[in-house]
Design a protein around this motif. Structure first.
Motif, PDB file in Angstrom:
ATOM      1  N   SER A   1       0.865  -1.171   0.000  1.00 20.00           N
ATOM      2  CA  SER A   1       0.000   0.000   0.000  1.00 20.00           C
ATOM      3  C   SER A   1       0.902   1.220   0.000  1.00 20.00           C
ATOM      4  O   SER A   1       1.864   1.284   0.777  1.00 20.00           O
ATOM      5  N   GLY A   2       0.623   2.168  -0.881  1.00 25.80           N
ATOM      6  CA  GLY A   2       1.500   3.331  -0.964  1.00 25.80           C
ATOM      7  C   GLY A   2       0.974   4.354  -1.951  1.00 25.80           C
ATOM      8  O   GLY A   2      -0.224   4.422  -2.234  1.00 25.80           O
ATOM      9  N   THR A   3       1.893   5.156  -2.497  1.00 25.63           N
ATOM     10  CA  THR A   3       1.531   6.192  -3.461  1.00 25.63           C
ATOM     11  C   THR A   3       2.358   6.009  -4.729  1.00 25.63           C
ATOM     12  O   THR A   3       3.528   5.597  -4.672  1.00 25.63           O
ATOM     13  N   VAL A   4       1.758   6.324  -5.846  1.00 22.81           N
ATOM     14  CA  VAL A   4       2.453   6.193  -7.131  1.00 22.81           C
ATOM     15  C   VAL A   4       3.531   7.260  -7.225  1.00 22.81           C
ATOM     16  O   VAL A   4       3.261   8.465  -7.090  1.00 22.81           O
ATOM     17  N   ALA A   5       4.777   6.815  -7.446  1.00 20.70           N
ATOM     18  CA  ALA A   5       5.911   7.740  -7.536  1.00 20.70           C
ATOM     19  C   ALA A   5       6.301   8.034  -8.978  1.00 20.70           C
ATOM     20  O   ALA A   5       6.865   9.101  -9.271  1.00 20.70           O
ATOM     21  N   ALA A   6       6.028   7.098  -9.871  1.00 24.45           N
ATOM     22  CA  ALA A   6       6.349   7.277 -11.291  1.00 24.45           C
ATOM     23  C   ALA A   6       5.544   6.253 -12.079  1.00 24.45           C
ATOM     24  O   ALA A   6       5.024   5.277 -11.514  1.00 24.45           O
ATOM     25  N   THR A   7       5.437   6.477 -13.378  1.00 27.07           N
ATOM     26  CA  THR A   7       4.686   5.558 -14.230  1.00 27.07           C
ATOM     27  C   THR A   7       5.498   5.184 -15.454  1.00 27.07           C
ATOM     28  O   THR A   7       6.338   5.963 -15.935  1.00 27.07           O
ATOM     29  N   GLY A   8       5.245   3.968 -15.942  1.00 29.55           N
ATOM     30  CA  GLY A   8       5.873   3.527 -17.167  1.00 29.55           C
ATOM     31  C   GLY A   8       5.048   3.924 -18.378  1.00 29.55           C
ATOM     32  O   GLY A   8       3.937   4.454 -18.248  1.00 29.55           O
ATOM     33  N   PRO A   9       5.564   3.681 -19.578  1.00 33.06           N
ATOM     34  CA  PRO A   9       4.830   4.022 -20.800  1.00 33.06           C
ATOM     35  C   PRO A   9       3.449   3.361 -20.838  1.00 33.06           C
ATOM     36  O   PRO A   9       3.316   2.164 -20.575  1.00 33.06           O
ATOM     37  N   GLY A  10       2.425   4.150 -21.113  1.00 31.42           N
ATOM     38  CA  GLY A  10       1.085   3.611 -21.259  1.00 31.42           C
ATOM     39  C   GLY A  10       0.347   3.371 -19.959  1.00 31.42           C
ATOM     40  O   GLY A  10      -0.815   2.938 -19.981  1.00 31.42           O
ATOM     41  N   SER A  11       0.948   3.660 -18.815  1.00 29.46           N
ATOM     42  CA  SER A  11       0.262   3.456 -17.541  1.00 29.46           C
ATOM     43  C   SER A  11      -0.868   4.465 -17.386  1.00 29.46           C
ATOM     44  O   SER A  11      -0.740   5.623 -17.784  1.00 29.46           O
ATOM     45  N   VAL A  12      -1.971   4.018 -16.776  1.00 30.19           N
ATOM     46  CA  VAL A  12      -3.107   4.913 -16.533  1.00 30.19           C
ATOM     47  C   VAL A  12      -3.079   5.476 -15.117  1.00 30.19           C
ATOM     48  O   VAL A  12      -3.960   6.258 -14.744  1.00 30.19           O
TER      49      VAL A  12
END
Length: 324
Positions: free
Chosen positions: A77-88
């Motif tokens: 459980s946490g917070t999104v720190a970064a996203t990869g290509p195509g992530s929503v």
């Protein structure tokens, strides 16, 4: 210390809890359709300590291959720190999930990557320890009951190991699904807790054989299994169903031919699903299901958490605190 590294718990050899060590490792990078999650809390689950022992409690032919060094853990459980290509997913979004399971979840760490589909948005009403405690145990109970068993309303159900992670959630889901009579089996210290969760009757297995006092049930949901699992079979009526969550010696030939019982566990395995977890979250936020957290340990004390877990007699789940 560099920004592309992180603290994590790893094991370089299989064995007792002391093989879990805290060390610096490279921070993972999210791939296509994945999010990098800053982990605030990680759930401690039986597969974590089974993996630490190289699954020595199951037959060799059923053991999944493991490669060392290994970061345990699948519930985060946490917070999104970064996203990869195509992530929503969105940076800063609060999320939780059973990630990359079965497989290498690598949740005992400051950061973990997960496919978008394995994550659910963590409701604002839930804190991170609850978010980390719910996924594996909750999805095990939810998927088993709603997608495999589909028990009819009004049945009499026995839940063995009812105070544990899967057990206490399955008990509540059975109640929400319309079970007519719920019988909870656990040690005596959990009597009041299980009545609070909706059990109609409590049976202390330490006081004597459960089958001496329980008969004619329709369903046995057994979260314990083990070599003595067959001793619970007489609680069922002829035609009753056995739903094992873990491996056990149920003497199946005798159970099916002589006792007329059926088993509902073939080829079933809990799976990562943000969609199912979202449905489960709705039940928690509505107050239909309560998630019990026994204790929260610092990430550095993962070995202590494993020692506590293997002592048994837990009420609900153990969680590792990773970050605020």
């Amino acid at each position: 210390m560099t920004i592309d590294s992180m603290w994590a718990i790893r094991l370089h050899a299989f064995g007792e809890p002391e093989v879990l060590v805290r060390e610096r490792v490279p921070r993972p990078v999210p791939g296509p359709g994945e999010a990098l999650v800053r982990v605030h809390a990680a759930g401690v689950n039986p597969p974590d300590w089974y993996a630490r022992r190289n699954f020595d409690n199951i037959p060799a032919e059923l053991r999944p291959p493991l490669t060392l060094p290994l970061i345990p853990g699948s519930d985060i459980s946490g917070t999104v720190a970064a996203t990869g290509p195509g992530s929503v997913r969105q940076v800063g979004e609060r999320v939780h999930g059973l990630v990359n399971f079965p497989g290498r979840g690598a949740g005992y760490a400051e950061y973990a990557t997960a496919p978008d589909a394995h994550l659910a948005r963590l409701p604002d009403a839930l804190d991170h320890p609850t978010g980390a405690a719910l996924p594996m145990a909750g999805l095990t109970a939810y998927q088993y009951l709603t997608q495999l068993l589909r028990p009819a309303p009004g049945i009499t159900a026995v839940v063995n190991g009812a105070a544990g992670g899967v057990g206490h959630l399955a008990l509540q889901l059975l109640r929400a699904g319309g079970a007519g009579r719920l019988i909870a089996v656990a040690s005596g210290r959990h009597r009041d807790f299980l009545h609070e969760l909706g059990a109609d009757r409590f049976v202390d297995y330490t006081a004597g054989p459960v089958a001496d006092t329980v008969r004619d049930a329709d369903l046995l949901l057994d979260t314990v299994g083990g070599p003595d699992a067959h001793r619970l079979l007489p609680v069922l009526r002829r035609g009753g169903r056995v739903a094992p969550v873990f491996l056990g010696d149920y003497r199946r030939e005798h159970a099916t031919t002589e006792l007329g019982l059926t088993f509902n566990d073939r080829f079933w395995q809990v799976r990562s699903s943000g969609e199912d977890l979202t449905a489960l979250d709705a039940l928690v936020t509505a107050g239909t299901v309560r998630v019990a957290v026994t204790a929260v340990f610092p990430l550095a004390d993962a070995a202590a958490a494993h020692r506590r877990a293997e002592q048994g007699h837990l009420r609900g789940k153990l969680v590792l605190h990773v970050a605020d």
